[in-house]
Design a protein around this motif. Structure first.
Motif, PDB file in Angstrom:
ATOM      1  N   ALA A   1       3.974  17.659   4.146  1.00  0.00           N
ATOM      2  CA  ALA A   1       5.293  17.284   4.774  1.00  0.00           C
ATOM      3  C   ALA A   1       5.166  16.255   6.148  1.00  0.00           C
ATOM      4  CB  ALA A   1       6.059  18.478   5.107  1.00  0.00           C
ATOM      5  N   ALA A   2       3.865  16.928   6.875  1.00  0.00           N
ATOM      6  CA  ALA A   2       3.555  15.964   8.073  1.00  0.00           C
ATOM      7  C   ALA A   2       3.142  14.587   7.826  1.00  0.00           C
ATOM      8  CB  ALA A   2       2.874  16.927   8.901  1.00  0.00           C
TER       9      ALA A   2
ATOM     10  N   MET B   1      -1.451  22.320  11.701  1.00  0.00           N
ATOM     11  CA  MET B   1      -1.305  21.300  10.504  1.00  0.00           C
ATOM     12  C   MET B   1      -0.102  20.473  10.535  1.00  0.00           C
ATOM     13  SD  MET B   1      -4.506  21.274   9.102  1.00  0.00           S
ATOM     14  CE  MET B   1      -4.058  20.579   7.838  1.00  0.00           C
ATOM     15  N   GLY B   2       0.748  20.899  11.471  1.00  0.00           N
ATOM     16  CA  GLY B   2       2.138  19.981  11.614  1.00  0.00           C
ATOM     17  C   GLY B   2       3.376  20.575  11.571  1.00  0.00           C
ATOM     18  N   ALA B   3       3.330  22.095  11.519  1.00  0.00           N
ATOM     19  CA  ALA B   3       4.966  22.662  11.438  1.00  0.00           C
ATOM     20  C   ALA B   3       5.504  22.620  12.868  1.00  0.00           C
ATOM     21  CB  ALA B   3       4.709  24.165  11.264  1.00  0.00           C
ATOM     22  N   THR B   4       6.561  22.211  12.873  1.00  0.00           N
ATOM     23  CA  THR B   4       7.545  22.021  14.009  1.00  0.00           C
ATOM     24  C   THR B   4       8.041  23.507  14.669  1.00  0.00           C
ATOM     25  OG1 THR B   4       9.499  21.289  13.086  1.00  0.00           O
ATOM     26  CG2 THR B   4       8.057  19.634  13.588  1.00  0.00           C
ATOM     27  N   HIS B   5       8.195  24.135  13.700  1.00  0.00           N
ATOM     28  CA  HIS B   5       8.822  25.558  14.053  1.00  0.00           C
ATOM     29  C   HIS B   5       8.005  26.702  13.255  1.00  0.00           C
ATOM     30  CE1 HIS B   5      11.872  22.688  15.001  1.00  0.00           C
ATOM     31  NE2 HIS B   5      12.442  23.461  15.756  1.00  0.00           N
ATOM     32  N   THR B   6       8.001  28.025  13.638  1.00  0.00           N
ATOM     33  CA  THR B   6       7.609  28.899  12.916  1.00  0.00           C
ATOM     34  C   THR B   6       8.365  30.056  12.901  1.00  0.00           C
ATOM     35  OG1 THR B   6       6.176  29.815  14.911  1.00  0.00           O
ATOM     36  CG2 THR B   6       4.968  28.255  13.317  1.00  0.00           C
ATOM     37  N   VAL B   7       8.479  30.728  11.890  1.00  0.00           N
ATOM     38  CA  VAL B   7       9.380  32.018  11.678  1.00  0.00           C
ATOM     39  C   VAL B   7       8.595  33.208  11.165  1.00  0.00           C
ATOM     40  CG1 VAL B   7      11.476  32.772  10.602  1.00  0.00           C
ATOM     41  CG2 VAL B   7      11.363  30.564  11.025  1.00  0.00           C
TER      42      VAL B   7
ATOM     43  N   SER C   1      10.898  16.137   9.215  1.00  0.00           N
ATOM     44  CA  SER C   1      11.177  16.975  10.318  1.00  0.00           C
ATOM     45  C   SER C   1      12.446  17.714  10.238  1.00  0.00           C
ATOM     46  CB  SER C   1      11.109  15.963  11.502  1.00  0.00           C
ATOM     47  OG  SER C   1      11.621  16.828  12.707  1.00  0.00           O
ATOM     48  N   PRO C   2      12.826  18.849  10.516  1.00  0.00           N
ATOM     49  CA  PRO C   2      11.787  19.792  11.134  1.00  0.00           C
ATOM     50  C   PRO C   2      10.872  20.231  10.041  1.00  0.00           C
ATOM     51  CG  PRO C   2      13.887  20.935  10.951  1.00  0.00           C
ATOM     52  CD  PRO C   2      14.261  19.558  10.692  1.00  0.00           C
ATOM     53  N   ILE C   3       9.780  20.682  10.012  1.00  0.00           N
ATOM     54  CA  ILE C   3       9.162  21.431   9.297  1.00  0.00           C
ATOM     55  C   ILE C   3       8.816  23.121   9.894  1.00  0.00           C
ATOM     56  CG2 ILE C   3       6.556  21.349   8.324  1.00  0.00           C
ATOM     57  CD1 ILE C   3       6.157  18.582   9.213  1.00  0.00           C
TER      58      ILE C   3
ATOM     59  N   ASP D   1       2.438  36.879   9.025  1.00  0.00           N
ATOM     60  CA  ASP D   1       1.160  36.989   9.387  1.00  0.00           C
ATOM     61  C   ASP D   1       0.819  35.960  10.598  1.00  0.00           C
ATOM     62  OD1 ASP D   1      -1.527  36.716  10.418  1.00  0.00           O
ATOM     63  OD2 ASP D   1      -2.308  37.598   8.461  1.00  0.00           O
ATOM     64  N   ALA D   2       1.030  36.321  11.969  1.00  0.00           N
ATOM     65  CA  ALA D   2       0.931  35.345  12.970  1.00  0.00           C
ATOM     66  C   ALA D   2      -0.153  34.532  13.110  1.00  0.00           C
ATOM     67  CB  ALA D   2       0.825  36.140  14.378  1.00  0.00           C
ATOM     68  N   ARG D   3      -1.254  34.921  12.385  1.00  0.00           N
ATOM     69  CA  ARG D   3      -2.497  34.040  12.359  1.00  0.00           C
ATOM     70  C   ARG D   3      -2.237  32.820  11.471  1.00  0.00           C
ATOM     71  NH1 ARG D   3      -6.634  38.167  10.126  1.00  0.00           N
ATOM     72  NH2 ARG D   3      -4.679  38.673   8.874  1.00  0.00           N
ATOM     73  N   LYS D   4      -1.642  33.262  10.276  1.00  0.00           N
ATOM     74  CA  LYS D   4      -1.289  32.078   9.349  1.00  0.00           C
ATOM     75  C   LYS D   4      -0.158  31.252   9.667  1.00  0.00           C
ATOM     76  CE  LYS D   4      -2.034  34.909   5.172  1.00  0.00           C
ATOM     77  NZ  LYS D   4      -1.478  35.444   4.013  1.00  0.00           N
ATOM     78  N   LEU D   5       0.773  31.623  10.623  1.00  0.00           N
ATOM     79  CA  LEU D   5       1.776  30.699  11.135  1.00  0.00           C
ATOM     80  C   LEU D   5       1.121  29.913  12.444  1.00  0.00           C
ATOM     81  CD1 LEU D   5       4.586  33.314  11.986  1.00  0.00           C
ATOM     82  CD2 LEU D   5       4.557  31.351  10.406  1.00  0.00           C
ATOM     83  N   GLU D   6       0.168  30.111  13.030  1.00  0.00           N
ATOM     84  CA  GLU D   6      -0.737  29.383  13.843  1.00  0.00           C
ATOM     85  C   GLU D   6      -1.301  28.458  13.172  1.00  0.00           C
ATOM     86  OE1 GLU D   6      -0.794  29.151  17.308  1.00  0.00           O
ATOM     87  OE2 GLU D   6       0.823  30.439  17.120  1.00  0.00           O
ATOM     88  N   ARG D   7      -1.953  28.774  12.012  1.00  0.00           N
ATOM     89  CA  ARG D   7      -2.730  27.698  11.359  1.00  0.00           C
ATOM     90  C   ARG D   7      -1.683  26.475  10.820  1.00  0.00           C
ATOM     91  NH1 ARG D   7      -5.252  32.333   7.866  1.00  0.00           N
ATOM     92  NH2 ARG D   7      -7.209  32.942   9.310  1.00  0.00           N
ATOM     93  N   ALA D   8      -0.453  27.034  10.235  1.00  0.00           N
ATOM     94  CA  ALA D   8       0.406  26.099   9.983  1.00  0.00           C
ATOM     95  C   ALA D   8       1.016  25.391  11.166  1.00  0.00           C
ATOM     96  CB  ALA D   8       1.824  26.749   9.438  1.00  0.00           C
ATOM     97  N   LYS D   9       1.229  25.642  12.372  1.00  0.00           N
ATOM     98  CA  LYS D   9       1.379  24.952  13.284  1.00  0.00           C
ATOM     99  C   LYS D   9       0.421  23.743  13.696  1.00  0.00           C
ATOM    100  CE  LYS D   9       3.427  25.683  17.831  1.00  0.00           C
ATOM    101  NZ  LYS D   9       3.867  26.616  19.150  1.00  0.00           N
TER     102      LYS D   9
END
Length: 370
Positions: A202-203, A226-232, A208-210, A216-224
């Motif tokens: 997507a990046a 790699m280009g995630a603009t927001h995490t949930v 946008s937004p992605i 899992d907070a660790r997975k959300l950090e990896r996603a960020k």
């Protein structure tokens, strides 16, 4: 005929083991590949657990890179010495889908016709079922020549080999199946290897937004990264409402994401993805469900009233001969960080331990290096 070491699953749920196997000389349309690397994918664990079929023993491994060692008669697409990424979509060129130009939907993808077999012990000679027709947790493997996709040999084998399954599935789910791009929003539910790859895709496409969703907070950090603009964090926040809120902030009047990729493969998260779409939005299922799972109970009027599309993404709707070289070029240009997916490099004897780490969410990919 050659004998090599390989990782074999002999029985459902039993730990995998190293065994000697026979690799036949390539016949017409076949190639023997010296395997350099192979990622440990959740699909391999599905095979070991009997979640795919019961055709034991399995020769596991399919996210692989290697060097073509020899080819059979009439093979022209690859030659000995070529650096290749293996794929499980060797298109036939003759079926209805191929003839209408939809090669990525080929109805008759094929594998090597000859069988690799166990080489020693009381069950010597037993035919092996190679995972996804590849079987690359092995020093060498026999595949259909069409399963070999030539890519730039300057690329790191451990990184680009992951295009053979999970990374391609995720990138393709976003770009090919979801058709995400500039001016479109996307949410990705489930941020394992495939989900994070969807974020990366997507990046690349300029979405946008992605929005990355996981528990899992660790997975959300990896996603960020790699280009995630927001995490949930969906363990504490309603992901449907949060996706709607974020998209409404970006695009006035939006009632959800234009594309929602479900990368878990569970009814609960599929239902979240269904309702997290904007009107006329697209839901892409790329997470692999088990055979017992059912589509959740959703009023048919909601299916009608929201419009849009409910899609499944098989291998990211990719065409390996088109997509693999392009993505490797982007990697070499520094525009696609495939190295980030390689959490660790391991040996053939470490596959069982890698399955355990996969369950714990500690890695994106463990990669066997031979």
């Amino acid at each position: 005929m050659q004998q090599v070491r390989a990782v074999v699953a002999r029985a459902q749920g039993a730990p995998v083991e190293i065994a000697m196997i026979n690799v036949p000389d390539p016949g017409p349309g076949e190639a023997v590949v010296k395997v350099l690397t192979c990622g440990v994918c959740h699909t391999d664990l599905h095979y070991r657990e009997g979640g795919i079929n019961d055709e034991f023993p399995f020769l596991l491994g399919h996210e692989a890179s290697g060097i073509v060692e020899s080819v059979g008669p009439d093979v022209t697409g690859v030659a000995p010495g070529d650096f290749v990424v293996l794929n499980w979509r060797a298109v036939c060129g003759e079926c209805r889908a191929c003839k209408r130009g939809d090669l990525h939907y080929c109805f008759a993808t094929h594998n090597a016709k000859q069988k690799m077999t166990l080489a020693d012990g009381p069950d010597a000679g037993t035919e092996l079922s190679p995972a996804l027709g590849i079987g690359a947790f092995a020093e060498k493997t026999l595949v259909a020549a069409g399963q070999c996709t030539k890519v730039d040999p300057a690329a790191r084998p451990a990184a680009v080999g992951l295009l053979g399954c999970g990374v391609m599935a995720g990138i393709g789910a976003a770009i090919n199946t979801g058709a995400v791009g500039r001016g479109r929003s996307i949410a990705v539910i489930g941020c394992g290897g495939v989900g994070v790859a969807a974020v990366a895709g997507a990046a690349l496409a300029g979405a946008s937004p992605i929005i990355a969703v996981d528990i899992d907070a660790r997975k959300l950090e990896r996603a960020k990264a790699m280009g995630a603009t927001h995490t949930v964090d969906s363990s504490v926040t309603d992901p449907v409402e949060e996706i709607k809120r974020i998209c409404a902030e970006t695009y006035d009047g939006a009632d959800g994401a234009d594309v929602v990729v479900e990368a878990v493969g569970r009814p609960e998260t599929w239902k979240q993805a269904f309702y997290a779409r904007d009107l006329a939005g697209t839901l892409v299922l790329v997470g692999v469900p088990t055979p017992d799972m059912k589509v959740p109970d959703i009023p048919l009027i909601d299916v009608f009233g929201r419009g849009g599309a409910l899609k499944s993404s098989w291998y990211g709707d990719c065409l390996p001969s088109r997509d693999f070289p392009m993505l490797v070029d982007l990697y070499l240009q520094g525009r696609l960080d495939l190295d980030a997916f390689v959490s660790e490099e391991i040996g053939l004897g470490d596959v069982e331990a890698a399955f355990a780490r996969m369950h714990g969410g500690d890695v994106l990919r463990s990669v066997v290096v031979l």
